[in-house]
Every structure is written in C-alpha cells, then in structure tokens.
Design a protein around this motif. Structure first.
Motif, PDB file in Angstrom:
ATOM      1  N   LEU A  97     -22.037   5.686  33.261  1.00  0.00           N
ATOM      2  CA  LEU A  97     -23.283   5.066  33.384  1.00  0.00           C
ATOM      3  C   LEU A  97     -24.176   5.378  31.980  1.00  0.00           C
ATOM      4  O   LEU A  97     -24.359   6.360  31.612  1.00  0.00           O
ATOM      5  CB  LEU A  97     -24.011   5.726  34.676  1.00  0.00           C
ATOM      6  N   ILE A  98     -24.361   4.161  31.526  1.00  0.00           N
ATOM      7  CA  ILE A  98     -25.535   4.030  30.348  1.00  0.00           C
ATOM      8  C   ILE A  98     -27.017   3.913  30.903  1.00  0.00           C
ATOM      9  O   ILE A  98     -26.953   2.893  31.661  1.00  0.00           O
ATOM     10  CB  ILE A  98     -24.981   2.935  29.366  1.00  0.00           C
ATOM     11  N   PHE A  99     -27.722   4.889  30.604  1.00  0.00           N
ATOM     12  CA  PHE A  99     -29.080   4.522  30.991  1.00  0.00           C
ATOM     13  C   PHE A  99     -29.820   4.243  29.798  1.00  0.00           C
ATOM     14  O   PHE A  99     -30.069   5.175  29.203  1.00  0.00           O
ATOM     15  CB  PHE A  99     -29.493   5.551  31.849  1.00  0.00           C
ATOM     16  N   SER A 100     -30.595   3.109  29.773  1.00  0.00           N
ATOM     17  CA  SER A 100     -31.267   2.962  28.699  1.00  0.00           C
ATOM     18  C   SER A 100     -32.958   2.663  28.893  1.00  0.00           C
ATOM     19  O   SER A 100     -33.238   2.098  30.148  1.00  0.00           O
ATOM     20  CB  SER A 100     -31.008   1.459  27.939  1.00  0.00           C
ATOM     21  N   THR A 101     -33.779   3.203  28.227  1.00  0.00           N
ATOM     22  CA  THR A 101     -35.333   3.232  28.495  1.00  0.00           C
ATOM     23  C   THR A 101     -35.908   3.239  26.972  1.00  0.00           C
ATOM     24  O   THR A 101     -35.322   3.969  26.032  1.00  0.00           O
ATOM     25  CB  THR A 101     -35.695   4.704  29.137  1.00  0.00           C
ATOM     26  N   PRO A 102     -37.130   2.509  27.153  1.00  0.00           N
ATOM     27  CA  PRO A 102     -38.142   2.580  25.854  1.00  0.00           C
ATOM     28  C   PRO A 102     -38.840   3.829  25.977  1.00  0.00           C
ATOM     29  O   PRO A 102     -39.578   3.939  24.924  1.00  0.00           O
ATOM     30  CB  PRO A 102     -39.001   1.145  26.205  1.00  0.00           C
ATOM     31  N   LYS A 103     -38.765   4.707  26.748  1.00  0.00           N
ATOM     32  CA  LYS A 103     -39.625   5.974  26.486  1.00  0.00           C
ATOM     33  C   LYS A 103     -38.738   7.235  26.095  1.00  0.00           C
ATOM     34  O   LYS A 103     -37.533   6.981  25.772  1.00  0.00           O
ATOM     35  CB  LYS A 103     -39.857   6.389  27.943  1.00  0.00           C
ATOM     36  N   LYS A 104     -39.261   8.137  25.555  1.00  0.00           N
ATOM     37  CA  LYS A 104     -38.656   9.285  25.020  1.00  0.00           C
ATOM     38  C   LYS A 104     -37.858  10.108  26.056  1.00  0.00           C
ATOM     39  O   LYS A 104     -38.520  10.563  27.019  1.00  0.00           O
ATOM     40  CB  LYS A 104     -39.571  10.119  24.202  1.00  0.00           C
ATOM     41  N   VAL A 105     -36.564  10.390  25.496  1.00  0.00           N
ATOM     42  CA  VAL A 105     -35.888  11.497  26.373  1.00  0.00           C
ATOM     43  C   VAL A 105     -35.182  12.392  25.608  1.00  0.00           C
ATOM     44  O   VAL A 105     -34.390  11.854  24.566  1.00  0.00           O
ATOM     45  CB  VAL A 105     -34.999  10.661  27.395  1.00  0.00           C
ATOM     46  N   THR A 106     -35.559  13.785  25.512  1.00  0.00           N
ATOM     47  CA  THR A 106     -34.960  14.723  24.651  1.00  0.00           C
ATOM     48  C   THR A 106     -33.433  15.007  24.915  1.00  0.00           C
ATOM     49  O   THR A 106     -32.998  14.532  26.220  1.00  0.00           O
ATOM     50  CB  THR A 106     -35.776  15.967  24.562  1.00  0.00           C
TER      51      THR A 106
END
Length: 391
Positions: A97-106
């Motif tokens: 599963l690829i999860f894409s988001t415009p927010k920051k995820v360390t």
C-alpha cells in the motif's frame, strides 16, 4: 541553467491543496507522481474506487503482488488504517500500500505506521510525503505540472542573456553604492551582530558573513543598527555575495521607491544600468535563476511620517508578489517594524577593540600602531571610534 521551480512556491501550492477539503487536486497529483515511479499503476475512477486512487493488479505482476495507491490530505495512522481496511476488503491481491500525502511525515513516524499496518492488515506500507513531492516538483521535467498548479514556470533558455545583463546591471549599482557609502581607501571587515527574539532581546550571536552565507529562499530579514554602523555597506556586501553565486540582487532606496508610487520592478527598471541594457519591468519579472530574486531595501527609518502607510503597503505587496524572494530591510531602530512575516531581526554590534584594530591595520598598515595606542588610552576616542564610519 537548471530552471528548477522554487521550493517556497511549491510549499504554497501544497498548502492550498491541503486547504481544499476534498483533496481532489492533490489526488490527481499523487496519481501522476506514483505512475512515474511505479508505471504499472492504473488510475481508478474517483467514485466507487474501493479506497484506492490507483491499482496495479497482482495477476499482471511477475511476483503476483498487487500494489495500491491511496492519497489523502489527512496524514494520520487512523486514515491509513481506514484505507488499509478498504484495500483488504476490495483488493485482496494488494500486498503493498502506497500512501501519499502533502503533509510532512517523518521517517520515524513512517516506520511506526508501517509496523502497525503490517501487523493489523498484512500490508507493506510505503509513505510518500511532502518532502518527496517538493523534490520531485522542483525538477525541470515537471515544469508542465508546476504550471498547471499555478507555480511559475522555469525561465526559458532564451532569457539567459537577459539574466546576465541584469546581473551586470546589479553589479554596477552595487559598485556605485559601495563608492558612495564607503571611501575607496576604507577596508571591508566582517561585522559582528546578534539575532533578536520576538521581544527584541539578544538571542544568538552571528556575523554579517554568516548571515550572508546562509541566505535562503523566501527568507526575510530586518537589519537594524544606529547611523554609521555599516547597514548600507552590509547590504552591498550581500549583493556582491549573491552575484558571486549567480543570483540577482536589487539594491533599492526604500524612501525613493515608496515616494515614486510605482511597483518595485518598474522603479528598478528606471535605474540607468537597467534601462541602458534594455531591461524593462516586464522582462525583469520573467527572470528566474536557480536562486530567486533578492530585494535589499535601504532606509526604512527614513520614510516620512506622511508616507508610513504607503511604505507599509508597498512592503506587504512586495512580499505577497514575490513569495520566493529573499527580502532584507535595513533600518535604524524604529518604533515601526517593517511588515515582513516570519522575518528575523539582526542588530549590528559596535566594533569590538579587536575588530577596530583589524580595521586600522588594513587601512593604515604599519602606521596604525601609534593610533591604536592613542585610541586605547582615551575613553572618549575609544567610544566614538566603535562604528565603521567613525573608524
């Protein structure tokens, strides 16, 4: 010329996608990015998609492992878990599963999420977050995508000669300012300074050299010091440093600009070095080097009371119209602080004894020794020669 998009403009575009509560604009961007990285992905219909935005059917993969893409402006483990649950229900072939988001995820957070998703759903999780999108969009190959997102396109190759002419004009102005504000025989030294906190109290010792070397895209600085302390000369030094790194700095007499009632590029284009090289405001607007434009504004404190409101509006417009630009405003300490959002204030320090002696040695050579002794032995002379102009 590289022609990359500016990071601050991409940041703004991603923030606007986050503010779009439907997330549809980001979903389209996420699918395009994922298909370039994993070409086997096929976009899903936006409605009744079973929780995925794109899918690579495991039956068509050599290892039989399907891949799914889910995107969201909501970057939480709860959201990822909801997507993973939908994948298990509707796409039993998917194992990644690829999860894409415009927010920051360390990376630390991603590792924790990946462990949870693997334990609960048996899915391997890959997170694509803000930093990867910024790096990807900055590449010249994505210029068409940037244009669709409202990010200014990279400068056309045919404008490179105009950029070089503009840099030559900027250097001529910097040299003129240097001659006007600093006698030819007076040496240059790096001044010490201090960053001020929000309350105007000293927070961190710096030097003008370190500040100049660390100028970053979209940075705003307020440079404060008493008269004769080296504000203008420091701006000129910044201009020369920026030119050395192939940037384009504009030295601007702030009171004259405000009183002209013109937009800043129209005002700059009237400077003879720019006008003589055929560089009008429209052409200057189109120039985009690897570094964004730099505006070095001198004399905030010299704006008249009658023009204070106009000066405030002019600086705000400048900041709004040139989000990626570096903007530095030099001023004496003043009750009205220039309206630069997120700016840090830097206050130039008086010359220390060692700095003054260095200055005298550079200016006078061996004959400086006698003057140093006189200054060190007189409290009055010592005090009045602690500014570069006095020294």
């Amino acid at each position: 010329m590289n022609g990359m998009a500016y990071r601050s403009e991409i940041d703004l575009a991603l923030n606007e996608m986050i503010s779009d509560e439907t997330g549809m604009k980001f979903q389209s961007l996420a699918v395009v990015h994922a298909q370039k990285k994993w070409p086997q992905l096929v976009a899903c219909e936006r409605k009744w998609d079973g929780g995925l935005d794109a899918h690579a059917n495991g039956a068509l993969e050599s290892d039989g492992k399907g891949i799914g893409l889910a995107s969201s402006i909501d970057a939480t483990l709860k959201k990822v878990s909801i997507d993973a649950e939908g994948v298990k229900k509707h796409y039993p072939d998917v194992q990644v599963l690829i999860f894409s988001t415009p927010k920051k995820v360390t990376k630390h957070t991603e590792a924790n999420w990946a462990r949870e998703i693997l334990e609960q759903f048996g899915l391997r999780l890959v997170v694509v977050s803000r930093e990867e999108f910024i790096s990807w969009l900055r590449a010249p190959a994505q210029s068409d995508i940037c244009r669709e997102l409202g990010i200014a396109p990279a400068m056309a190759q045919e404008l490179e000669p105009a950029l070089k002419r503009a840099q030559d004009a900027a250097k001529e102005i910097a040299d003129d300012w240097d001659r006007a504000y600093r006698k030819a025989w007076r040496p240059l030294i790096n001044l010490s300074a201090v960053k001020l906190n929000d309350s105007g109290n000293p927070a961190e010792a710096v030097t003008t050299a370190s500040v100049g070397a660390s100028l970053a895209e979209g940075q705003r600085i307020i440079l404060e010091a008493p008269a004769g302390s080296g504000k203008t000369t420091t701006l000129v030094q910044f201009a020369h440093r920026i030119l050395f790194t192939q940037g384009l700095p504009f030295l601007v007499d702030l009171p004259r600009w405000v009183s002209s009632h013109r937009n800043i590029l129209s005002f700059i284009a009237e400077y003879p070095p720019f006008a003589e090289r055929g560089l009008d405001a429209g052409l200057l607007w189109r120039l985009r080097g690897e570094q964004p434009l730099t505006f070095l504004l001198n004399g905030w404190n010299e704006v008249s009371i009658a023009s204070a409101e106009a000066a405030d509006a002019a600086v705000r417009d400048l900041e709004r119209n040139f989000r990626a630009a570096i903007i530095i405003v030099a001023t004496r300490t003043h009750r009205l602080i220039p309206p630069l959002r997120g700016a840090f204030r830097v206050e130039l320090n008086p010359l220390g004894r060692e700095q003054r002696n260095e200055y005298l040695d550079l200016a006078l050579g061996a004959s400086a020794q006698g003057l140093r002794v006189r200054l060190d032995s007189s409290r009055i002379l010592d005090t009045i020669t602690r500014t570069p102009q006095a020294a």
